[in-house]
Design a protein around this motif. Structure first.
Motif, PDB file in Angstrom:
ATOM      1  N   PRO A  14       0.811  -1.223   0.000  1.00  0.00           N
ATOM      2  CA  PRO A  14       0.000   0.000   0.000  1.00  0.00           C
ATOM      3  C   PRO A  14       0.841   1.270   0.000  1.00  0.00           C
ATOM      4  CG  PRO A  14      -0.045  -1.065   2.156  1.00  0.00           C
ATOM      5  CD  PRO A  14       0.644  -2.006   1.231  1.00  0.00           C
ATOM      6  N   SER A  15       2.157   1.141   0.267  1.00  0.00           N
ATOM      7  CA  SER A  15       3.021   2.322   0.282  1.00  0.00           C
ATOM      8  C   SER A  15       3.603   2.642  -1.096  1.00  0.00           C
ATOM      9  CB  SER A  15       4.160   2.113   1.285  1.00  0.00           C
ATOM     10  OG  SER A  15       4.949   0.989   0.918  1.00  0.00           O
ATOM     11  N   SER A  16       3.337   1.790  -2.089  1.00  0.00           N
ATOM     12  CA  SER A  16       3.872   2.040  -3.428  1.00  0.00           C
ATOM     13  C   SER A  16       3.137   3.209  -4.089  1.00  0.00           C
ATOM     14  CB  SER A  16       3.744   0.783  -4.290  1.00  0.00           C
ATOM     15  OG  SER A  16       2.386   0.423  -4.421  1.00  0.00           O
ATOM     16  N   LYS A  17       3.730   3.781  -5.116  1.00  0.00           N
ATOM     17  CA  LYS A  17       3.148   4.934  -5.800  1.00  0.00           C
ATOM     18  C   LYS A  17       1.871   4.543  -6.544  1.00  0.00           C
ATOM     19  CE  LYS A  17       7.466   7.505  -6.356  1.00  0.00           C
ATOM     20  NZ  LYS A  17       8.406   8.118  -7.322  1.00  0.00           N
ATOM     21  N   GLU A  67      -1.155   2.638   4.208  1.00  0.00           N
ATOM     22  CA  GLU A  67       0.150   2.604   4.865  1.00  0.00           C
ATOM     23  C   GLU A  67       0.049   3.011   6.329  1.00  0.00           C
ATOM     24  OE1 GLU A  67       4.654   4.374   4.106  1.00  0.00           O
ATOM     25  OE2 GLU A  67       2.945   5.109   2.930  1.00  0.00           O
ATOM     26  N   ASN A  68      -0.915   3.886   6.659  1.00  0.00           N
ATOM     27  CA  ASN A  68      -1.066   4.357   8.027  1.00  0.00           C
ATOM     28  C   ASN A  68      -2.537   4.580   8.340  1.00  0.00           C
ATOM     29  OD1 ASN A  68      -1.708   6.940   6.823  1.00  0.00           O
ATOM     30  ND2 ASN A  68       0.495   7.252   6.585  1.00  0.00           N
ATOM     31  N   ASP A  69      -2.819   5.005   9.576  1.00  0.00           N
ATOM     32  CA  ASP A  69      -4.210   5.189  10.004  1.00  0.00           C
ATOM     33  C   ASP A  69      -4.932   6.215   9.142  1.00  0.00           C
ATOM     34  OD1 ASP A  69      -3.517   3.426  11.918  1.00  0.00           O
ATOM     35  OD2 ASP A  69      -3.916   4.713  13.643  1.00  0.00           O
ATOM     36  N   LYS A  70      -4.246   7.289   8.777  1.00  0.00           N
ATOM     37  CA  LYS A  70      -4.881   8.339   7.976  1.00  0.00           C
ATOM     38  C   LYS A  70      -5.335   7.809   6.625  1.00  0.00           C
ATOM     39  CE  LYS A  70      -4.030  12.975   6.148  1.00  0.00           C
ATOM     40  NZ  LYS A  70      -3.036  14.061   5.976  1.00  0.00           N
ATOM     41  N   ASP A  71      -4.465   7.022   5.965  1.00  0.00           N
ATOM     42  CA  ASP A  71      -4.823   6.447   4.658  1.00  0.00           C
ATOM     43  C   ASP A  71      -6.043   5.537   4.784  1.00  0.00           C
ATOM     44  OD1 ASP A  71      -2.730   7.780   3.546  1.00  0.00           O
ATOM     45  OD2 ASP A  71      -1.380   6.059   3.498  1.00  0.00           O
ATOM     46  N   ILE A  72      -6.056   4.695   5.841  1.00  0.00           N
ATOM     47  CA  ILE A  72      -7.176   3.762   6.024  1.00  0.00           C
ATOM     48  C   ILE A  72      -8.474   4.522   6.281  1.00  0.00           C
ATOM     49  CG2 ILE A  72      -8.088   1.905   7.462  1.00  0.00           C
ATOM     50  CD1 ILE A  72      -5.162   1.061   7.949  1.00  0.00           C
ATOM     51  N   ILE A  73      -8.404   5.574   7.104  1.00  0.00           N
ATOM     52  CA  ILE A  73      -9.605   6.369   7.394  1.00  0.00           C
ATOM     53  C   ILE A  73     -10.134   7.022   6.120  1.00  0.00           C
ATOM     54  CG2 ILE A  73     -10.413   8.450   8.585  1.00  0.00           C
ATOM     55  CD1 ILE A  73      -8.484   7.606  10.892  1.00  0.00           C
ATOM     56  N   ASN A  74      -9.243   7.504   5.262  1.00  0.00           N
ATOM     57  CA  ASN A  74      -9.674   8.110   3.991  1.00  0.00           C
ATOM     58  C   ASN A  74     -10.355   7.091   3.090  1.00  0.00           C
ATOM     59  OD1 ASN A  74      -8.744  10.673   4.633  1.00  0.00           O
ATOM     60  ND2 ASN A  74      -6.697  10.288   3.801  1.00  0.00           N
ATOM     61  N   ILE A  75      -9.876   5.825   3.131  1.00  0.00           N
ATOM     62  CA  ILE A  75     -10.511   4.772   2.331  1.00  0.00           C
ATOM     63  C   ILE A  75     -11.884   4.430   2.895  1.00  0.00           C
ATOM     64  CG2 ILE A  75     -10.352   2.321   1.716  1.00  0.00           C
ATOM     65  CD1 ILE A  75      -7.255   2.798   1.616  1.00  0.00           C
ATOM     66  N   VAL A  76     -11.993   4.368   4.230  1.00  0.00           N
ATOM     67  CA  VAL A  76     -13.281   4.046   4.866  1.00  0.00           C
ATOM     68  C   VAL A  76     -14.332   5.089   4.509  1.00  0.00           C
ATOM     69  CG1 VAL A  76     -14.459   3.768   7.077  1.00  0.00           C
ATOM     70  CG2 VAL A  76     -12.224   2.755   6.734  1.00  0.00           C
ATOM     71  N   LYS A  77     -13.924   6.329   4.380  1.00  0.00           N
ATOM     72  CA  LYS A  77     -14.867   7.390   4.031  1.00  0.00           C
ATOM     73  C   LYS A  77     -15.499   7.161   2.661  1.00  0.00           C
ATOM     74  CE  LYS A  77     -12.598  11.028   6.735  1.00  0.00           C
ATOM     75  NZ  LYS A  77     -11.836  12.305   6.676  1.00  0.00           N
ATOM     76  N   LEU A  78     -14.789   6.416   1.788  1.00  0.00           N
ATOM     77  CA  LEU A  78     -15.298   6.152   0.432  1.00  0.00           C
ATOM     78  C   LEU A  78     -16.227   4.945   0.374  1.00  0.00           C
ATOM     79  CD1 LEU A  78     -11.953   6.680  -1.522  1.00  0.00           C
ATOM     80  CD2 LEU A  78     -13.849   8.293  -1.332  1.00  0.00           C
ATOM     81  N   LEU A  79     -16.270   4.146   1.450  1.00  0.00           N
ATOM     82  CA  LEU A  79     -17.091   2.930   1.460  1.00  0.00           C
ATOM     83  C   LEU A  79     -18.529   3.258   1.847  1.00  0.00           C
ATOM     84  CD1 LEU A  79     -14.628   0.516   3.293  1.00  0.00           C
ATOM     85  CD2 LEU A  79     -15.134   0.558   0.858  1.00  0.00           C
TER      86      LEU A  79
END
Length: 613
Positions: A14-17, A67-79
């Motif tokens: 998940p940390s890849s470009k 990669e981190n909590d912030k990224d996961i939270i941003n993904i959850v917002k899209l679900l």
């Protein structure tokens, strides 16, 4: 119910470009696979969640999504809001390997798990209740009231339209405020005022998003937009276990027991009726869903069964001032069914649910007060469930919170005393510790030596296993080749045997054909005569199997051809038989042995070669 299991593909991160790729499997409540794919991008995973209306997104590691909590939270917002993310490897407060969990549900995993198999196990474990949901939402919700379109420049009509929009925004904000006040929600309201109305409004409501379903609805029109969003945390936490959930239980006792369980937000958890079940079974059904803090009945006086069940949970008992009427029960059920889209036909479920709803309505304002108070404090160390347990029995929210803080302080003081005692004990044990450290170093070096030996042995074992596998493979090939050769030889022998039988049969048939040709030639030349069955020609009779001269039987070999219906005789043989018949008659009169004479004659004829068959 639809559950999606995902696992990140090999060599992906998940940390890849670029977007990471996943293996995806979607199953239903019957464990039937309804979708599966490999090398699926994250954006496609999100689209599939919306397309299949996924209830649970299961993974063995939530940090495969971001990669981190912030990224996961941003993904959850899209679900979708109803999609729950579950990490199946974190179960009952501890982390476990997915192989161990698979074994618990009866699946033996051989070799390395592929991403596709892991995704399937993730979905299956989540379906069977394994894992823990992540918690990223605060117990606060933001409601934003804004314009549906921008107000550009214009003339008098434009000013009139602006006044209309601002007035509409004011009216909508007032309606939302009235609804929140009516339900007793605690909130903050921020308004941008203007002439003839407002430019917009923001409500910060101190309650989870799901509590506002059916009360405040989203709106997206040309003039006004009402947006409702949960406020998210800055870090990811795991939700409390199901057994800690606080419940309100309605019971309708009798031969058929009605049982209705709702949570402290009024959501339906279990609505059922069971025939001929005892108190322990009822307690077991409730315990599976959480802990009852209120047990309610729809009748007054209190049934003994309800009293005993409440005592099992140390729960408060709700008894109406008078037994609920049918009309009041139906009103409660109709409102609740419409809100939660339920259909309730069973009268026992109806009575138990009416009791639970009546109890819930009585304490709803108190529950919302607890919610708002705790949300404002935002203290994570306080056990929210114990606050509910305390307030239910009449204590104020402030007093209950103070008691919890006191318990925490006392616990910290006890821990401090224990730490001081530990320091004293530590001073006494310094010498022992030094000796133990020296022994530990020796043991570590010994352990390292044994680890090297074990490592070499493991490598040697793996090498031997590979060689054994190669030998087995070669041996199996040779055995298979020998088996095929044996089968081919056996088949070849059978073929030779059949060929020999056919050749013998062919030679026999050729001889028969030659004989038949000879008979046909003689028949055409009039050299033979045909005698039908049971026909008497000059005292000679054929009965279908034997030739008779008078009473004496003659061997059929003297005939040119024999079957069951006819025989073909050479005319010369027929004349000889007539002569024999006459001689037989003469000799019989002289008591001469006719059989001997016939045999001598037959032998004589055979030698001369006049007939054969």
């Amino acid at each position: 119910m639809k559950i999606m299991g995902i696992d990140i593909e090999a060599m992906e991160s998940p940390s890849s470009k670029s977007q990471p790729l996943y293996s995806v499997i979607i199953i239903d409540e019957n464990e039937k696979i309804i979708y599966k794919a490999e090398n699926v991008s994250l954006s496609r995973v999100i689209r599939l969640c919306w397309e299949y209306n996924i209830d649970i997104l299961a993974t063995d590691n939530i940090y495969e999504l971001g990669e981190n909590d912030k990224d996961i939270i941003n993904i959850v917002k899209l679900l979708p809001q109803n999609t729950n993310i579950v990490q199946v490897t974190y179960h009952n407060g501890e982390f476990k390997q997915i192989r161990e969990l698979a074994k618990e549900i009866g699946y033996e995993v051989q070799g390395k798990l592929s991403p596709q198999k892991t995704a399937y196990l993730d979905a299956l474990l989540a379906l069977k209740g394994y894992g823990t949901s992540i918690k990223i939402e605060e117990k606060r919700t933001k409601i934003v009231v804004s314009r549906g379109r921008a107000l550009g420049p214009g003339g008098m009509s434009q000013n009139r339209y602006k006044r209309y929009i601002r007035g509409t925004l004011l009216r909508v904000a007032k309606e939302i405020k009235e609804k929140l006040d009516m339900k007793g929600f605690d909130y903050d309201m921020i308004v941008r005022r203007s002439r003839a109305g407002i430019e917009g409004a923001v409500f910060i409501v101190y309650t989870p998003r799901e509590r506002l379903y059916g009360i405040v609805r989203k709106m997206r029109g040309h003039d006004v937009v009402v947006d409702i969003k949960p406020i998210y945390k800055n870090k990811i936490e795991f939700k409390d276990k199901k057994s800690e959930r606080r419940l309100i239980v309605g019971i309708d006792p009798g031969t058929e027991v009605g049982l209705s369980i709702i949570d402290i937000y009024g959501r339906p958890i279990l609505l059922t009726s069971r025939r001929n079940i005892d108190r322990d079974e009822i307690v077991s059904l409730i315990s599976k869903e959480g802990k009852a803090i209120i047990v309610a009945t729809d009748v007054n006086p209190l049934p003994d069964t309800v009293k005993k069940i409440a005592s099992k949970f140390n729960a408060k008992i709700f008894i109406p001032e008078k037994s609920l009427s049918v009309d009041e029960k139906q009103r409660l059920i109709d409102e609740y069914s419409k809100l939660h889209k339920l259909k309730i036909d069973n009268p026992h479920v109806r009575d138990s649910l009416a009791a639970a709803l009546k109890a819930y309505n009585e304490i709803e304002s108190k529950l919302r007060q607890i919610e708002s108070f705790i949300s404002r404090l935002d203290i994570d160390i306080i056990d929210e469930n114990r606050i509910y347990d305390c307030v239910i029995f009449g204590t104020t929210v402030s007093e209950c919170v103070e008691k919890e803080i006191e318990k925490i302080i006392e616990k910290d003081n006890k821990n401090g005393i224990k730490e001081k005692q530990k320091e004293k004990d530590t001073a006494k044990d310094i010498n022992k510790l030094t000796k133990l450290e020296e022994e530990n170093k020796e043991l570590k070096s010994e352990l390292l030596r044994y680890k090297r030996i074990i490592y070499n042995l493991i490598n040697e074992r793996d090498t031997l296993i590979r060689k054994i596998d190669e030998i087995k493979l070669q041996t199996n090939k040779e055995i298979e080749r020998d088996r095929k050769i044996y089968e081919l030889n056996l088949n070849l022998q059978n073929v030779y045997k059949v060929i020999n039988e056919l050749e013998n049969k062919l030679r026999y048939n050729e001889k028969q054909i030659e004989k038949l040709k000879n008979v046909i030639h003689k028949l055409l030349n009039g050299k033979v005569i045909v005698i039908k069955r049971d026909t008497n020609i000059n005292g000679i009779v054929f009965d279908g199997s034997n030739i008779y001269i008078g009473e004496e039987k003659v061997n059929c070999e003297i005939a040119e051809y024999v079957d069951k219906e006819i025989i073909i005789l050479d005319k010369l043989v027929l004349k000889d038989l007539e002569v024999l018949r006459k001689e037989l008659q003469i000799e019989r009169s002289k008591n001469i042995d006719i059989k001997r004479i016939v045999d001598e004659y037959r032998n004589k004829r055979l030698k001369e070669g006049n007939f054969s068959f």
